[in-house]
Design a protein around this motif. Sequence first.
Motif, PDB file in Angstrom:
ATOM      1  N   TYR A 437      -5.711   5.461   9.780  1.00 22.90           N
ATOM      2  CA  TYR A 437      -6.263   5.590  11.023  1.00 22.90           C
ATOM      3  C   TYR A 437      -5.608   5.058  12.068  1.00 22.90           C
ATOM      4  N   VAL A 438      -6.028   5.357  13.098  1.00 21.42           N
ATOM      5  CA  VAL A 438      -5.699   4.756  14.355  1.00 21.42           C
ATOM      6  C   VAL A 438      -6.293   3.613  15.006  1.00 21.42           C
ATOM      7  N   GLN A 439      -5.506   2.547  15.261  1.00 20.89           N
ATOM      8  CA  GLN A 439      -6.076   1.166  15.577  1.00 20.89           C
ATOM      9  C   GLN A 439      -5.938   0.953  17.043  1.00 20.89           C
ATOM     10  N   ARG A 440      -6.717   0.313  17.547  1.00 17.17           N
ATOM     11  CA  ARG A 440      -6.315  -0.362  19.072  1.00 17.17           C
ATOM     12  C   ARG A 440      -6.836  -1.705  19.000  1.00 17.17           C
ATOM     13  N   THR A 441      -5.791  -2.455  19.814  1.00 15.91           N
ATOM     14  CA  THR A 441      -5.962  -4.045  19.884  1.00 15.91           C
ATOM     15  C   THR A 441      -6.046  -4.135  21.531  1.00 15.91           C
ATOM     16  N   SER A 442      -6.799  -4.766  21.869  1.00 12.96           N
ATOM     17  CA  SER A 442      -6.856  -5.128  23.611  1.00 12.96           C
ATOM     18  C   SER A 442      -7.131  -6.459  23.707  1.00 12.96           C
ATOM     19  N   TYR A 443      -6.724  -7.013  24.898  1.00 10.17           N
ATOM     20  CA  TYR A 443      -7.149  -8.552  25.156  1.00 10.17           C
ATOM     21  C   TYR A 443      -6.854  -8.934  26.615  1.00 10.17           C
ATOM     22  N   ASN A 444      -7.000  -9.920  27.068  1.00 11.16           N
ATOM     23  CA  ASN A 444      -6.714 -10.431  28.264  1.00 11.16           C
ATOM     24  C   ASN A 444      -6.202 -11.997  28.149  1.00 11.16           C
ATOM     25  N   GLN A 445      -5.362 -12.271  28.981  1.00 11.62           N
ATOM     26  CA  GLN A 445      -4.588 -13.744  28.682  1.00 11.62           C
ATOM     27  C   GLN A 445      -4.564 -13.967  30.318  1.00 11.62           C
ATOM     28  N   ASP A 446      -4.882 -15.436  30.554  1.00 13.49           N
ATOM     29  CA  ASP A 446      -4.569 -16.029  31.684  1.00 13.49           C
ATOM     30  C   ASP A 446      -3.785 -17.272  31.425  1.00 13.49           C
ATOM     31  N   GLN A 447      -2.913 -17.448  32.216  1.00 13.89           N
ATOM     32  CA  GLN A 447      -1.833 -18.653  32.004  1.00 13.89           C
ATOM     33  C   GLN A 447      -1.568 -19.224  33.363  1.00 13.89           C
ATOM     34  N   GLN A 448      -1.663 -20.716  33.428  1.00 16.48           N
ATOM     35  CA  GLN A 448      -1.120 -21.075  34.492  1.00 16.48           C
ATOM     36  C   GLN A 448      -0.260 -22.521  33.857  1.00 16.48           C
ATOM     37  N   ALA A 449       0.915 -22.807  34.734  1.00 12.26           N
ATOM     38  CA  ALA A 449       1.562 -24.080  34.477  1.00 12.26           C
ATOM     39  C   ALA A 449       1.833 -24.874  35.828  1.00 12.26           C
ATOM     40  N   PHE A 450       1.892 -26.114  35.623  1.00 12.16           N
ATOM     41  CA  PHE A 450       2.128 -26.909  36.789  1.00 12.16           C
ATOM     42  C   PHE A 450       3.117 -28.050  36.502  1.00 12.16           C
ATOM     43  N   SER A 451       4.311 -28.078  37.026  1.00 10.27           N
ATOM     44  CA  SER A 451       5.437 -28.918  36.580  1.00 10.27           C
ATOM     45  C   SER A 451       5.850 -29.763  37.776  1.00 10.27           C
ATOM     46  N   GLN A 452       6.433 -30.902  37.457  1.00 16.75           N
ATOM     47  CA  GLN A 452       7.003 -31.872  38.364  1.00 16.75           C
ATOM     48  C   GLN A 452       8.152 -32.468  37.887  1.00 16.75           C
ATOM     49  N   TYR A 453       9.180 -32.581  38.833  1.00 16.49           N
ATOM     50  CA  TYR A 453      10.538 -32.766  38.365  1.00 16.49           C
ATOM     51  C   TYR A 453      11.348 -33.544  39.249  1.00 16.49           C
ATOM     52  N   GLY A 454      12.314 -34.754  38.701  1.00 14.97           N
ATOM     53  CA  GLY A 454      13.082 -35.470  39.592  1.00 14.97           C
ATOM     54  C   GLY A 454      14.494 -35.744  38.981  1.00 14.97           C
ATOM     55  N   HIS A 455      15.432 -35.573  39.816  1.00 17.58           N
ATOM     56  CA  HIS A 455      16.855 -35.798  39.252  1.00 17.58           C
ATOM     57  C   HIS A 455      17.661 -36.615  39.885  1.00 17.58           C
ATOM     58  N   LEU A 456      18.137 -37.767  39.405  1.00 18.61           N
ATOM     59  CA  LEU A 456      19.192 -38.393  40.068  1.00 18.61           C
ATOM     60  C   LEU A 456      20.635 -38.134  39.549  1.00 18.61           C
ATOM     61  N   ARG A 457      21.580 -38.354  40.403  1.00 19.94           N
ATOM     62  CA  ARG A 457      23.069 -38.449  40.345  1.00 19.94           C
ATOM     63  C   ARG A 457      23.717 -39.685  41.091  1.00 19.94           C
ATOM     64  N   PHE A 458      24.114 -40.538  40.349  1.00 19.71           N
ATOM     65  CA  PHE A 458      24.690 -41.823  40.977  1.00 19.71           C
ATOM     66  C   PHE A 458      26.079 -42.305  40.580  1.00 19.71           C
ATOM     67  N   ALA A 459      26.759 -42.435  41.934  1.00 23.20           N
ATOM     68  CA  ALA A 459      28.534 -42.679  41.729  1.00 23.20           C
ATOM     69  C   ALA A 459      28.578 -44.182  41.368  1.00 23.20           C
ATOM     70  N   LEU A 460      28.855 -44.360  40.174  1.00 23.78           N
ATOM     71  CA  LEU A 460      28.689 -45.952  39.755  1.00 23.78           C
ATOM     72  C   LEU A 460      30.219 -46.425  40.351  1.00 23.78           C
ATOM     73  N   LEU A 479      -6.832 -16.763  25.611  1.00 24.07           N
ATOM     74  CA  LEU A 479      -6.851 -15.493  25.229  1.00 24.07           C
ATOM     75  C   LEU A 479      -8.154 -15.144  25.134  1.00 24.07           C
ATOM     76  N   TYR A 480      -8.660 -13.948  25.753  1.00 27.31           N
ATOM     77  CA  TYR A 480     -10.207 -13.867  25.755  1.00 27.31           C
ATOM     78  C   TYR A 480     -10.343 -12.077  25.651  1.00 27.31           C
ATOM     79  N   ASN A 481     -11.465 -11.592  25.447  1.00 29.87           N
ATOM     80  CA  ASN A 481     -11.765 -10.322  25.401  1.00 29.87           C
ATOM     81  C   ASN A 481     -10.959  -9.494  24.502  1.00 29.87           C
ATOM     82  N   MET A 482     -10.517 -10.167  23.196  1.00 30.66           N
ATOM     83  CA  MET A 482      -9.566  -9.782  22.144  1.00 30.66           C
ATOM     84  C   MET A 482     -10.717  -8.722  21.293  1.00 30.66           C
ATOM     85  N   ARG A 483     -10.289  -7.692  20.955  1.00 35.09           N
ATOM     86  CA  ARG A 483     -10.955  -6.628  20.486  1.00 35.09           C
ATOM     87  C   ARG A 483     -10.008  -5.793  19.432  1.00 35.09           C
ATOM     88  N   THR A 484     -10.277  -5.533  18.479  1.00 35.13           N
ATOM     89  CA  THR A 484      -9.636  -4.776  17.559  1.00 35.13           C
ATOM     90  C   THR A 484     -10.564  -3.671  16.956  1.00 35.13           C
TER      91      THR A 484
END
Length: 782
Positions: A437-460, A479-484
Amino acid sequence: MFRYSNYFLLCGTALAMTLSVFTATSVAAPITKGAVHKHASHPKAGTTVKKPVLSPVQHNRKAMQSSQPETIMVRQTRNVFGQAARQKQGVSVTHIDAADLARHQVTDVKGLMNLAPNLTVQPQGASSSVNFTLRGVGLNDFTSNNTPSVMTYVDGVALPIGYMAGAAMFDMAGVDVTNGPSGYTHGQTVTAGEINVQTADPTKALHYGASEDIATYNRSITNLYVSGPITSNVQYRIAGFTQQGGGFQKNINTGQTLGNANKGGLRAKVAWQPDDKTNIVFSGNWMQDNSQATGVYNIQDLSRNTPAYSNNRDTSWGFRPEFLKLSGNEGQTKPSYNNTFWGAGVNITRNLGFANLTTISAFQQMYVHNLMDLDGTRYAIYDVDVNTNANMFSQEVKLASRNSQSRLQWTVGMYYDRTQMRSSIFNDYSQSGSRPYVQRTSYNQDQQAFSQYGHLRFALTKRLHLQAALTHESDDRTLYNMRTMRYNTPAYPTPFDNRYGRHGALTNQFSGMGGIEYQAFNNLMFYGSIRKGFKPGGFTANNTVVDSQLNPTKPESLLAYEIGFKSDYMHHKLRINGDAFWYDYHNQQMVGLAVIPRYGVVGQYVNIPKSRIWGVEMEIDANPIAGLVLHQHIGYERGNYKDFNAIDSTAVALAYIKTGVLSAQYKNFNNVDMGIPKLTLEGSASYKVKLGETWGLTPYVDYSYRGSQLNIPGNNLYRLPAYFLLDAGLTFAPKSGKWSVSAYANNLLNRHYDITRDTGLNGIFGVPGTPRMVGGRLKVDF
């Protein structure tokens, strides 16, 4: 400790060489009184040196000494290797400049694989998407909907989708490959490292140029650019490229060729300085790829028992008209791509006096349509059509200290990205026997990411520096609207239309690093670091037939220990850098296998509870005599699974051959080698010969070696054999550098090698590397 003995021996050798150089320069020949020696800080030719204003006493003293002989010696030391600032930073980075990229005809990230140690860049099957592995850490993301272990950045913008990362590279300024957990000063945190691609910026003076590269298999690559001022505080740059031909594969049944490129792109940048403290860069890009897809060759076919191909450059294909119509490919006769990428961004930098404020806003859109024959035969066993529409928006705000002389250097920032993806995948299995047979898989995916960072360099102290960083990232994907569904055929009249529920994966993780840098001498630095990185979980979103396939993977984490040194000798004519690393890898994400009765073996992302990787790397650059430049990269690494039970694909195949029934067969892979290439080598030699006062002739030789690789444990048919590549060329150019003519031969020995091997339907396929390419290049720059 035995495995690090060679590394410590190299560190000791570096220290001994430094001491000898230090002693030699300290016990120099007697200097005439009043002589001036200048090394690191010396006047450039033609530079006027201002004399200090003398007091009357100083003036009289000067007059009294004027009768004494005075010798002024000015030593100019030119660093032919560049990247001097990087020699003072405790991180392992491989820099590839624009000249090397052009010499190796690098037009996308796959061309970087043999230019950096322990880096693997492979196409995802025969698609236009790519997967990265760095120091043995990576994910074979066959659905291209998961965060990569190696993040690609273009002009500071992260590209977390494999199709976007695999788009064309042109008008380049350079590429940096950073090893190990990253994301402490920008962007997203990842486990393996980063590939930072920097394109050329606008210039304040008018420049323009073009290049034409023509090679065997009717391949041509054309590049052009123009850059210059619009007003006194506005500059622009416009660049474009096209690539045609180059298809070297042949249909084993009909003799037709496959793999010809047909793509092009444009990029525009406008830089504006509204005042002397602000720089704003607007950018836009567009790329269209209508190339023929890469073909695959048959390694094993258990569906129709097609004999394995003896020549890996042979292929075959065959699409049923019904499948082409159903998938929107009517009129296509060969595997093909139809991809469109476009985007825009704004990069603002503002000098606040105490710090630099940087904001980067970007939007990227892609429309991907890949038609592939993944069985490499004329039968409809595993014919695939991927249609993906995705966009990404990202925003970063960063504040970094400006005073480079301050003992404390710091960076703080925030990064946000949002991606939206809609995908449909058609699979034609109708002539496979097991799935008619022929098979069809379909889906939607939404993604979001939020990051915070801090970096120090000290001359001892003046020579001892400490580093510390902390990051936090939240990743939320749904992941939604997944259909096969299956399209009925005479051999498969049973209706099948499965809809699956909404699935989510939320990750909140902290990571960080601590490091030490010790500048033992001006030309020798030692460093060490401990870094923790992580990568969020994700979904298997292809060929879904049971709900359990949609269970998200767990986040993976990596604890990295690294020590190294960076050194320059002989007045910057010899550079030796080295490092050693040890990785504790937890919940490693990888493509495993799942056996579904009465259906077959499917790919499934799994977590490996624990594994371990260690290795050493060495970079040696030498300029022993004028015009001669030698370069050598060495990478050696080993990895072992420590807690891993998985499907044994060999046992599954044998059981199927014997019984005709698919059943799960497991094997314990504890302490089994991970299959990463143990040894990678990359080297080059070039010698510029002066022809009179006006011309120059530069012959060069490049080589690379990659050890064997096994992506899927348990079946040696997946193993990529080791290979060695040799390139050679000759460039003729005037002293002005305004134009050049080159002739070259890549893969001079015409080696047959594979760049990937993967799972088909009840079979295994491979993708070949490029054969010998002989060509020439004409380049003009004004």
